[in-house]
Design an enzyme around this catalytic site. Structure first.
Site, PDB file in Angstrom:
ATOM      1  N   GLY A   1      -0.010  -2.525  12.789  1.00 16.42           N
ATOM      2  CA  GLY A   1      -1.223  -1.842  13.204  1.00 16.42           C
ATOM      3  C   GLY A   1      -2.153  -2.779  13.956  1.00 16.42           C
ATOM      4  CB  CYS A   2      -4.687  -2.152  16.557  1.00 16.14           C
ATOM      5  SG  CYS A   2      -5.549  -0.728  15.848  1.00 16.14           S
ATOM      6  CG  PHE A   3      -8.484  -2.441  12.332  1.00 17.33           C
ATOM      7  CD1 PHE A   3      -9.477  -3.220  12.914  1.00 17.33           C
ATOM      8  CD2 PHE A   3      -8.734  -1.087  12.172  1.00 17.33           C
ATOM      9  CE1 PHE A   3     -10.681  -2.670  13.331  1.00 17.33           C
ATOM     10  CE2 PHE A   3      -9.937  -0.520  12.583  1.00 17.33           C
ATOM     11  CZ  PHE A   3     -10.912  -1.309  13.165  1.00 17.33           C
TER      12      PHE A   3
END
Length: 324
Positions: A133-135
């Protein structure tokens, strides 16, 4: 040439994959699937591709003669798509469906968590990748050197702001311009879905970590990018911590350590992560910036593809930031 397919071709991550792939020297796009727009010219949806991919159209079904498929259909859809994909085709999934270890198997596939700075050699040997995921990417890159050296002793506190493209292309109240502009809000406090993969990764590297990870995400009033601020207890000096980070990332071309403060525009349109460290009393502060659509999604997916096919890790990803 690596022949690729993309499923879920109308979203932001697919659009970035197409944009990067058409200039990648070792890839050829064979098939871009959209169940909502089959037969439609791709540049009519991804209008930044006008003049780049003139006559190619979305298809309803995947061309079977491909080497690797990128799944961009969104969370909860990948398992359905895999039923129609050959077991010999390599898969890079950009959803969250296979990131957690007890959910990472599907029939004869075992998905590897695709954070190259964590397990590059394992990725090279895999045929099924769960793109992080990006976070999680921005946060873990700020944590990995500490966990690797068994230096996480107390709670980790994190806040992070993401651009509106992090919500995807589908319209919602919280990514509508009139709501997002001149606005900011916290959401999913201490409960964000990326926490699972963050905690899983920390425990994999430093299994004696028994403290808490507190994460407050924010919706920002800009289009793309993530800035993360993390702090945790540290007895080491700032200089010693910088040495630890620089040593960990010395063979990872997309992570840079900055001795001066950083801002999101330094990484927009790149596959870079830039880290900046600050020490205040007994707290180490790590600031991390990435482009959520590139290092946080499509660029990292290509980085994983490069590793799987034994290409230079940076192939097709030598990008300059859009600074002004």
């Amino acid at each position: 040439m690596i022949e690729i397919g993309i499923i879920g071709g109308t979203g932001y991550t697919a659009g970035e994959l197409i944009r990067l792939m058409i200039h990648h020297p070792k890839t050829k796009i064979k098939s871009i699937v959209s169940r909502s727009h089959p037969g439609k010219l791709i540049h009519l949806i991804h209008q930044d591709l006008l003049g780049e991919i003139e006559n190619m159209k979305f298809s309803r079904d995947l061309n079977k003669e491909i080497d690797v498929v990128f799944l961009c259909s969104g969370h909860g859809q990948s398992r359905k798509e895999l039923n129609h994909i050959s077991e010999i085709t390599k898969v890079i999934d950009l959803s969250q469906d296979f990131r957690i270890m007890n959910q990472s198997a599907f029939k004869n596939r075992n998905f590897v968590y695709g954070l190259p700075e964590l397990q590059k050699e394992t990725i090279k040997k895999s045929n099924s990748i769960a793109n992080p995921g990006c976070f999680a990417t921005a946060i873990l890159l700020a944590i990995l050197p500490l966990a690797k050296n068994q230096l996480l002793k107390k709670n980790i506190h994190i806040s992070a702001i993401t651009g509106s493209t992090g919500s995807g292309r589908k319209q919602s109240d919280t990514n509508h311009f009139s709501w997002r502009n001149n606005n900011i809000s916290a959401y999913n406090i201490f409960q964000h879905q990326h926490l699972q993969e963050i905690e899983q990764t920390i425990h994999k590297i430093q299994n004696n970590f028994c403290s808490k990870v507190y994460f407050v995400p924010y919706r920002g009033n800009f289009s793309r990018g993530i800035i993360t601020t993390l702090y945790t207890y540290s007895t080491f000096s700032l200089e010693k911590n910088r040495e630890i980070f620089k040593e960990y990332y010395q063979n990872h071309p997309f992570v840079n350590i900055s001795d001066i403060n950083i801002d999101v525009k330094q990484v927009v349109n790149t596959n870079k992560c830039i880290l900046h460290l600050v020490k205040e009393k007994d707290q180490l502060v790590v600031i991390s910036i990435i482009d959520n659509l590139i290092k946080g999604a499509s660029g990292q997916a290509i980085q994983n593809m490069n590793l799987i096919f034994n290409l230079d890790e940076t192939c097709g990803l030598k990008l300059k930031s859009v600074r002004f």
